[in-house]
Design a protein around this motif. Structure first.
Motif, PDB file in Angstrom:
ATOM      1  N   GLY A   1       0.830  -1.212   0.000  1.00 16.59           N
ATOM      2  CA  GLY A   1       0.000   0.000   0.000  1.00 16.59           C
ATOM      3  C   GLY A   1       0.855   1.249   0.000  1.00 16.59           C
ATOM      4  O   GLY A   1       0.622   2.183  -0.785  1.00 16.59           O
ATOM      5  N   VAL A   2       1.870   1.262   0.864  1.00 16.89           N
ATOM      6  CA  VAL A   2       2.763   2.423   0.931  1.00 16.89           C
ATOM      7  C   VAL A   2       3.413   2.679  -0.430  1.00 16.89           C
ATOM      8  O   VAL A   2       3.442   3.810  -0.925  1.00 16.89           O
ATOM      9  CB  VAL A   2       3.857   2.208   2.009  1.00 16.89           C
ATOM     10  CG1 VAL A   2       4.947   3.264   1.891  1.00 16.89           C
ATOM     11  CG2 VAL A   2       3.242   2.234   3.392  1.00 16.89           C
ATOM     12  N   ILE A   3       3.898   1.596  -1.062  1.00 17.22           N
ATOM     13  CA  ILE A   3       4.593   1.751  -2.350  1.00 17.22           C
ATOM     14  C   ILE A   3       3.651   2.319  -3.413  1.00 17.22           C
ATOM     15  O   ILE A   3       3.980   3.286  -4.109  1.00 17.22           O
ATOM     16  CB  ILE A   3       5.146   0.389  -2.816  1.00 17.22           C
ATOM     17  CG1 ILE A   3       6.310  -0.031  -1.919  1.00 17.22           C
ATOM     18  CG2 ILE A   3       5.611   0.464  -4.267  1.00 17.22           C
ATOM     19  CD1 ILE A   3       6.800  -1.438  -2.171  1.00 17.22           C
ATOM     20  N   ILE A   4       2.461   1.724  -3.512  1.00 17.69           N
ATOM     21  CA  ILE A   4       1.548   2.134  -4.584  1.00 17.69           C
ATOM     22  C   ILE A   4       1.089   3.583  -4.378  1.00 17.69           C
ATOM     23  O   ILE A   4       1.071   4.381  -5.318  1.00 17.69           O
ATOM     24  CB  ILE A   4       0.355   1.165  -4.668  1.00 17.69           C
ATOM     25  CG1 ILE A   4       0.855  -0.201  -5.163  1.00 17.69           C
ATOM     26  CG2 ILE A   4      -0.715   1.695  -5.609  1.00 17.69           C
ATOM     27  CD1 ILE A   4      -0.140  -1.317  -5.005  1.00 17.69           C
ATOM     28  N   ILE A   5       0.764   3.930  -3.137  1.00 16.91           N
ATOM     29  CA  ILE A   5       0.304   5.306  -2.879  1.00 16.91           C
ATOM     30  C   ILE A   5       1.429   6.303  -3.136  1.00 16.91           C
ATOM     31  O   ILE A   5       1.241   7.342  -3.768  1.00 16.91           O
ATOM     32  CB  ILE A   5      -0.208   5.440  -1.425  1.00 16.91           C
ATOM     33  CG1 ILE A   5      -1.459   4.589  -1.250  1.00 16.91           C
ATOM     34  CG2 ILE A   5      -0.507   6.889  -1.103  1.00 16.91           C
ATOM     35  CD1 ILE A   5      -1.861   4.388   0.186  1.00 16.91           C
ATOM     36  N   ARG A   6       2.634   5.955  -2.684  1.00 20.08           N
ATOM     37  CA  ARG A   6       3.764   6.860  -2.886  1.00 20.08           C
ATOM     38  C   ARG A   6       4.032   7.091  -4.378  1.00 20.08           C
ATOM     39  O   ARG A   6       4.204   8.226  -4.820  1.00 20.08           O
ATOM     40  CB  ARG A   6       5.016   6.289  -2.224  1.00 20.08           C
ATOM     41  CG  ARG A   6       6.254   6.442  -3.090  1.00 20.08           C
ATOM     42  CD  ARG A   6       7.533   6.207  -2.439  1.00 20.08           C
ATOM     43  NE  ARG A   6       8.020   4.831  -2.533  1.00 20.08           N
ATOM     44  CZ  ARG A   6       8.715   4.370  -3.565  1.00 20.08           C
ATOM     45  NH1 ARG A   6       8.959   5.136  -4.599  1.00 20.08           N
ATOM     46  NH2 ARG A   6       9.154   3.138  -3.569  1.00 20.08           N
ATOM     47  N   VAL A   7       4.064   5.996  -5.151  1.00 21.70           N
ATOM     48  CA  VAL A   7       4.364   6.137  -6.579  1.00 21.70           C
ATOM     49  C   VAL A   7       3.250   6.915  -7.286  1.00 21.70           C
ATOM     50  O   VAL A   7       3.520   7.792  -8.110  1.00 21.70           O
ATOM     51  CB  VAL A   7       4.569   4.756  -7.231  1.00 21.70           C
ATOM     52  CG1 VAL A   7       4.706   4.900  -8.742  1.00 21.70           C
ATOM     53  CG2 VAL A   7       5.809   4.093  -6.670  1.00 21.70           C
ATOM     54  N   ALA A   8       1.991   6.613  -6.927  1.00 13.33           N
ATOM     55  CA  ALA A   8       0.879   7.326  -7.554  1.00 13.33           C
ATOM     56  C   ALA A   8       0.952   8.810  -7.253  1.00 13.33           C
ATOM     57  O   ALA A   8       0.769   9.658  -8.130  1.00 13.33           O
ATOM     58  CB  ALA A   8      -0.452   6.748  -7.076  1.00 13.33           C
ATOM     59  N   LEU A   9       1.268   9.146  -5.991  1.00 13.80           N
ATOM     60  CA  LEU A   9       1.339  10.551  -5.609  1.00 13.80           C
ATOM     61  C   LEU A   9       2.481  11.269  -6.315  1.00 13.80           C
ATOM     62  O   LEU A   9       2.307  12.376  -6.833  1.00 13.80           O
ATOM     63  CB  LEU A   9       1.502  10.692  -4.091  1.00 13.80           C
ATOM     64  CG  LEU A   9       0.212  10.563  -3.277  1.00 13.80           C
ATOM     65  CD1 LEU A   9       0.517  10.694  -1.801  1.00 13.80           C
ATOM     66  CD2 LEU A   9      -0.785  11.623  -3.693  1.00 13.80           C
ATOM     67  N   SER A  10       3.654  10.633  -6.343  1.00 20.59           N
ATOM     68  CA  SER A  10       4.776  11.341  -6.962  1.00 20.59           C
ATOM     69  C   SER A  10       4.587  11.428  -8.470  1.00 20.59           C
ATOM     70  O   SER A  10       5.034  12.391  -9.102  1.00 20.59           O
ATOM     71  CB  SER A  10       6.121  10.710  -6.595  1.00 20.59           C
ATOM     72  OG  SER A  10       6.179   9.395  -7.058  1.00 20.59           O
ATOM     73  N   ALA A  11       3.873  10.452  -9.062  1.00 21.79           N
ATOM     74  CA  ALA A  11       3.569  10.556 -10.494  1.00 21.79           C
ATOM     75  C   ALA A  11       2.600  11.707 -10.739  1.00 21.79           C
ATOM     76  O   ALA A  11       2.731  12.456 -11.710  1.00 21.79           O
ATOM     77  CB  ALA A  11       2.974   9.251 -11.010  1.00 21.79           C
ATOM     78  N   ALA A  12       1.632  11.861  -9.834  1.00 20.82           N
ATOM     79  CA  ALA A  12       0.681  12.960  -9.978  1.00 20.82           C
ATOM     80  C   ALA A  12       1.372  14.300  -9.790  1.00 20.82           C
ATOM     81  O   ALA A  12       1.032  15.287 -10.439  1.00 20.82           O
ATOM     82  CB  ALA A  12      -0.453  12.801  -8.962  1.00 20.82           C
ATOM     83  N   LEU A  13       2.361  14.336  -8.882  1.00 21.90           N
ATOM     84  CA  LEU A  13       3.044  15.602  -8.606  1.00 21.90           C
ATOM     85  C   LEU A  13       4.069  15.943  -9.680  1.00 21.90           C
ATOM     86  O   LEU A  13       4.190  17.096 -10.088  1.00 21.90           O
ATOM     87  CB  LEU A  13       3.754  15.539  -7.247  1.00 21.90           C
ATOM     88  CG  LEU A  13       2.853  15.531  -6.014  1.00 21.90           C
ATOM     89  CD1 LEU A  13       3.692  15.297  -4.766  1.00 21.90           C
ATOM     90  CD2 LEU A  13       2.106  16.842  -5.903  1.00 21.90           C
ATOM     91  N   ALA A  14       4.805  14.930 -10.123  1.00 21.53           N
ATOM     92  CA  ALA A  14       5.977  15.240 -10.944  1.00 21.53           C
ATOM     93  C   ALA A  14       5.858  14.786 -12.393  1.00 21.53           C
ATOM     94  O   ALA A  14       6.220  15.505 -13.307  1.00 21.53           O
ATOM     95  CB  ALA A  14       7.220  14.603 -10.322  1.00 21.53           C
ATOM     96  N   GLY A  15       5.358  13.607 -12.596  1.00 21.08           N
ATOM     97  CA  GLY A  15       5.457  13.048 -13.937  1.00 21.08           C
ATOM     98  C   GLY A  15       4.105  12.823 -14.565  1.00 21.08           C
ATOM     99  O   GLY A  15       3.176  13.579 -14.381  1.00 21.08           O
ATOM    100  N   GLY A  16       3.993  11.786 -15.282  1.00 19.68           N
ATOM    101  CA  GLY A  16       2.734  11.438 -15.917  1.00 19.68           C
ATOM    102  C   GLY A  16       2.613   9.944 -15.954  1.00 19.68           C
ATOM    103  O   GLY A  16       3.133   9.255 -15.068  1.00 19.68           O
ATOM    104  N   LEU A  17       1.975   9.439 -16.968  1.00 17.46           N
ATOM    105  CA  LEU A  17       1.721   8.007 -17.050  1.00 17.46           C
ATOM    106  C   LEU A  17       3.010   7.211 -17.213  1.00 17.46           C
ATOM    107  O   LEU A  17       3.215   6.194 -16.559  1.00 17.46           O
ATOM    108  CB  LEU A  17       0.758   7.705 -18.203  1.00 17.46           C
ATOM    109  CG  LEU A  17       0.337   6.241 -18.283  1.00 17.46           C
ATOM    110  CD1 LEU A  17      -0.444   5.843 -17.036  1.00 17.46           C
ATOM    111  CD2 LEU A  17      -0.484   5.976 -19.528  1.00 17.46           C
TER     112      LEU A  17
END
Lengths: 199, 125
Positions: free
Chosen positions: A74-90
């Motif tokens: 859960g921690v991994i998926i939420i962290r990656v989703a958040l940083s993708a939303a903040l910094a990158g894209g798909l």
């Protein structure tokens, strides 16, 4: 907040687990910001584009000792989703999640089973290797070329170097946490971090 | 160091050496074709293996040809020496020499790729 006594197995309430997860997510995001302040690749132009310290792996590795497997996921998926939303894209998301999940899949069995056989630095190096391989695989899929094998030596060397660094840092963090009495001395923790009684 | 750590060090050293050797293997193809594409269309093809003296030219792209990439080709290698894109990633990448390698300038939609008949790339395809 009562600190769990040494050796106690499940000291943690659901609320506390949730808070711990949230802290880990926040920590991982903060670490990735710190990491972007010191772009390693900028010091090695031409040789190593995309080489990163992998500080977020400190969080994954520490979490493996404090949380259950689904919670770490859960921690991994939420962290990656958040940083993708903040910094990158798909594509950023795809790269990160492939790397992060493979690193997790490689490290989790070692944390649970290989305690007295390897040290934490090795676990972290294996994680970094898996992380890089995951990203390389996504790159190969996206660009439909296998020529990126040329990039393999650079990735292996950088995984070894950054992995040792991350592993030593994690060992330091875990030792401090264990001594402070904030976390339970589970068998898997004691296997990696030898603790004398009464400390 | 624990036993597993020593094992990992040995495995890593072998893997690094092996992958380094594979990556350094010279392309054995008769020809080494460099292809320059803009927007997916091939604008120029150069045989780097048969090139006897350096070749330098500018590729113009964009709606009014205001985007430039200066490309330099020498025997067996090619690079972007100058460009007016913001990040300069293509320039910083330096020389490419082997089939399958490519330089990409995303803002200008320019791709330089090396194709070859043999080498790792040929085997895999």
């Amino acid at each position: 907040m009562a600190a769990p006594a040494n050796g106690s197995a499940r000291p943690v309430s659901p609320a506390r687990r949730l808070v711990t997860m949230a802290i880990f997510v926040a920590l991982a995001l903060a670490l990735s910001v710190v990491e972007n302040l010191f772009p390693l690749a900028a010091f090695l132009p031409g040789i190593a584009p995309g080489v990163k310290l992998g500080l977020a792996n400190i969080v994954t590795l520490t979490a493996l000792f404090l949380l259950s497997i689904p919670e770490v996921l859960g921690v991994i998926i939420i962290r990656v989703a958040l940083s993708a939303a903040l910094a990158g894209g798909l594509s950023y998301f795809l790269f990160s999640i492939a790397g992060a999940l493979l690193a997790f899949a490689a490290m989790a069995p070692l944390v649970y089973r290989a305690g007295r056989f390897v040290s934490l630095a090795s676990v972290s190096v294996v994680g970094a290797l898996a992380h890089n391989l995951g990203q390389l695989l996504v790159a190969a899929l996206l660009t439909r070329t296998l020529a990126i094998v040329y990039y393999l030596p650079v990735l292996l060397i950088s995984a070894a170097a950054t992995g040792v660094l991350v592993g030593l840092t994690t060992a330091f963090v875990l030792r401090a946490l264990a001594k402070s009495g904030l976390i339970a001395h589970t068998p898997r923790l004691v296997a990696f971090i030898p603790l004398r009684d009464g400390r | 160091m624990r036993r597993g750590d020593r094992l990992l060090v040995i495995v890593l050293v072998v893997a690094i050496a092996a992958s380094w050797i594979i990556a350094r293997l010279p392309a054995r193809g008769e020809s080494l074709l460099a292809e320059i594409k803009v927007d997916g269309k091939v604008v120029q093809t150069i045989d780097l293996a048969k090139l006897t003296e350096p070749l330098e030219f500018t590729v113009y792209s964009g709606s009014s040809n205001q985007q430039t990439n200066v490309i330099r080709a020498e025997t067996g290698r090619i690079r972007v020496v100058a460009a007016n894109c913001r990040e300069q990633l293509d320039v910083r990448q330096g020389w490419i020499t082997r089939p399958g390698q490519s330089i990409i300038c995303l803002p200008h939609r320019l791709v330089v790729t090396i194709r070859g008949e043999s080498g790792v790339d040929g085997i895999i395809r």
